[in-house]
Design a protein around this motif. Structure first.
Motif, short mmCIF file in Angstrom:
data_model
loop_
_atom_site.label_atom_id
_atom_site.label_comp_id
_atom_site.label_asym_id
_atom_site.label_seq_id
_atom_site.Cartn_x
_atom_site.Cartn_y
_atom_site.Cartn_z
N GLU A 118 0.75 -1.40 0.15
CA GLU A 118 0.12 -0.12 -0.05
C GLU A 118 0.80 1.23 0.09
O GLU A 118 0.64 2.17 -0.61
CB GLU A 118 -0.84 0.05 1.23
N PHE A 119 2.03 1.15 0.73
CA PHE A 119 2.80 2.36 0.85
C PHE A 119 3.57 2.73 -0.32
O PHE A 119 3.36 3.96 -0.78
CB PHE A 119 3.86 2.10 1.89
N VAL A 120 4.20 1.72 -1.10
CA VAL A 120 4.77 1.85 -2.17
C VAL A 120 3.83 2.42 -3.29
O VAL A 120 4.00 3.37 -4.19
CB VAL A 120 5.35 0.53 -2.90
N GLU A 121 2.64 1.87 -3.52
CA GLU A 121 1.52 2.23 -4.23
C GLU A 121 1.16 3.77 -4.31
O GLU A 121 1.01 4.24 -5.27
CB GLU A 121 0.30 1.36 -4.38
N ALA A 122 1.07 4.16 -2.84
CA ALA A 122 0.56 5.54 -2.70
C ALA A 122 1.69 6.59 -2.92
O ALA A 122 1.35 7.58 -3.53
CB ALA A 122 0.20 5.52 -1.08
N LEU A 123 2.91 6.15 -2.54
CA LEU A 123 4.14 6.83 -2.99
C LEU A 123 4.22 7.24 -4.44
O LEU A 123 4.44 8.23 -4.92
CB LEU A 123 5.39 6.19 -2.50
N LYS A 124 4.17 6.08 -5.17
CA LYS A 124 4.05 6.17 -6.66
C LYS A 124 3.14 7.27 -7.20
O LYS A 124 3.20 7.99 -8.03
CB LYS A 124 4.03 4.87 -7.50
N ALA A 125 1.82 6.90 -6.76
CA ALA A 125 0.64 7.77 -7.11
C ALA A 125 1.08 9.19 -7.06
O ALA A 125 0.79 10.23 -7.63
CB ALA A 125 -0.52 7.12 -6.68
N ARG A 126 1.21 9.38 -5.60
CA ARG A 126 1.55 10.74 -5.04
C ARG A 126 2.67 11.46 -5.49
O ARG A 126 2.69 12.67 -5.59
CB ARG A 126 1.54 10.80 -3.51
N SER A 127 3.56 10.65 -5.95
CA SER A 127 4.99 11.55 -6.57
C SER A 127 4.71 12.10 -7.89
O SER A 127 5.68 12.88 -8.18
CB SER A 127 6.02 10.38 -6.53
N LYS A 128 3.68 11.64 -8.65
CA LYS A 128 3.36 12.25 -9.81
C LYS A 128 2.79 13.75 -9.79
O LYS A 128 2.93 14.61 -10.65
CB LYS A 128 2.28 11.42 -10.42
N THR A 129 2.29 14.06 -8.52
CA THR A 129 1.98 15.44 -8.58
C THR A 129 2.40 16.19 -7.20
O THR A 129 2.00 17.47 -7.18
CB THR A 129 0.17 15.28 -8.20
N ASP A 130 3.06 15.50 -6.30
CA ASP A 130 3.47 16.22 -5.14
C ASP A 130 4.88 16.22 -5.06
O ASP A 130 5.66 14.73 -4.80
CB ASP A 130 3.10 15.46 -3.82
N GLU A 131 5.61 17.13 -5.38
CA GLU A 131 7.03 17.20 -5.41
C GLU A 131 7.74 16.73 -3.97
O GLU A 131 8.95 16.38 -4.10
CB GLU A 131 7.62 18.71 -5.33
N GLU A 132 7.24 17.09 -2.85
CA GLU A 132 7.85 16.48 -1.39
C GLU A 132 7.73 15.07 -1.37
O GLU A 132 8.97 14.60 -1.13
CB GLU A 132 6.93 16.86 -0.32
N VAL A 133 6.84 14.62 -2.11
CA VAL A 133 6.71 12.78 -2.09
C VAL A 133 7.73 12.50 -3.35
O VAL A 133 8.43 11.41 -2.84
CB VAL A 133 5.37 12.42 -2.26
N LYS A 134 7.75 13.23 -4.15
CA LYS A 134 8.72 12.59 -5.27
C LYS A 134 10.15 12.86 -4.67
O LYS A 134 10.94 11.76 -4.90
CB LYS A 134 8.58 13.79 -6.55
N MET A 135 10.67 13.88 -4.05
CA MET A 135 11.78 13.74 -3.59
C MET A 135 12.18 12.95 -2.50
O MET A 135 13.21 12.30 -2.51
CB MET A 135 12.27 15.30 -2.88
#
Length: 130
Positions: free
Chosen positions: A83-100
């Motif tokens: 769940e964590f990995v999927e949530a990170l992948k999804a959010r990293s597309k729109t959230d720079e903090e999560v992407k970093m």
């Protein structure tokens, strides 16, 4: 995965990764690196293009140690690793903090980065007489 769980997991991992406590990521790495420093104590001019086979084994050992700790922190936040990995992948597309955040975590899995850190630690330990 809820936003609260995602943020709780990210906070726990950040605290571990950047913390200064005895059980922080930095301390975990130092203990691990000290255990294996003789293997990575290369002399100046050594061709690092040809890595010792043992480097790969030590790398895999560290990856297992690190991944186990991350999974433990994620599960304490109430989510599964998947769940964590999927949530990170999804959010990293729109959230720079999560992407970093994701880039920092993934960098730990980079073999070349690991190798350079281990060699640097061995070199520092050697020059400091540790």
């Amino acid at each position: 995965m809820s936003e609260d769980k995602l943020q709780a997991a990210m906070d726990a991992i950040s605290d571990f990764y950047f913390g200064e406590s005895e059980d922080s990521g930095e301390q975990m790495f130092k203990k691990f690196a000290n255990k294996h420093k003789e293997l990575f104590d290369v002399t100046e001019g050594t061709d690092m293009e040809e890595h010792k086979l043992e480097f790969t084994d030590v790398y895999k050992e560290f990856q297992t140690l690190f991944e186990t700790k991350i999974e433990e922190l994620v599960e304490k936040s109430g989510a599964s690793s998947e769940e964590f990995v999927e949530a990170l992948k999804a959010r990293s597309k729109t959230d720079e903090e999560v992407k970093m955040f994701l880039e920092i975590i993934v960098s730990v899995a980079d073999y070349q980065n690991f190798l350079e850190m281990m060699v640097a630690h061995a070199s520092t330990s050697h020059t400091m007489g540790m």
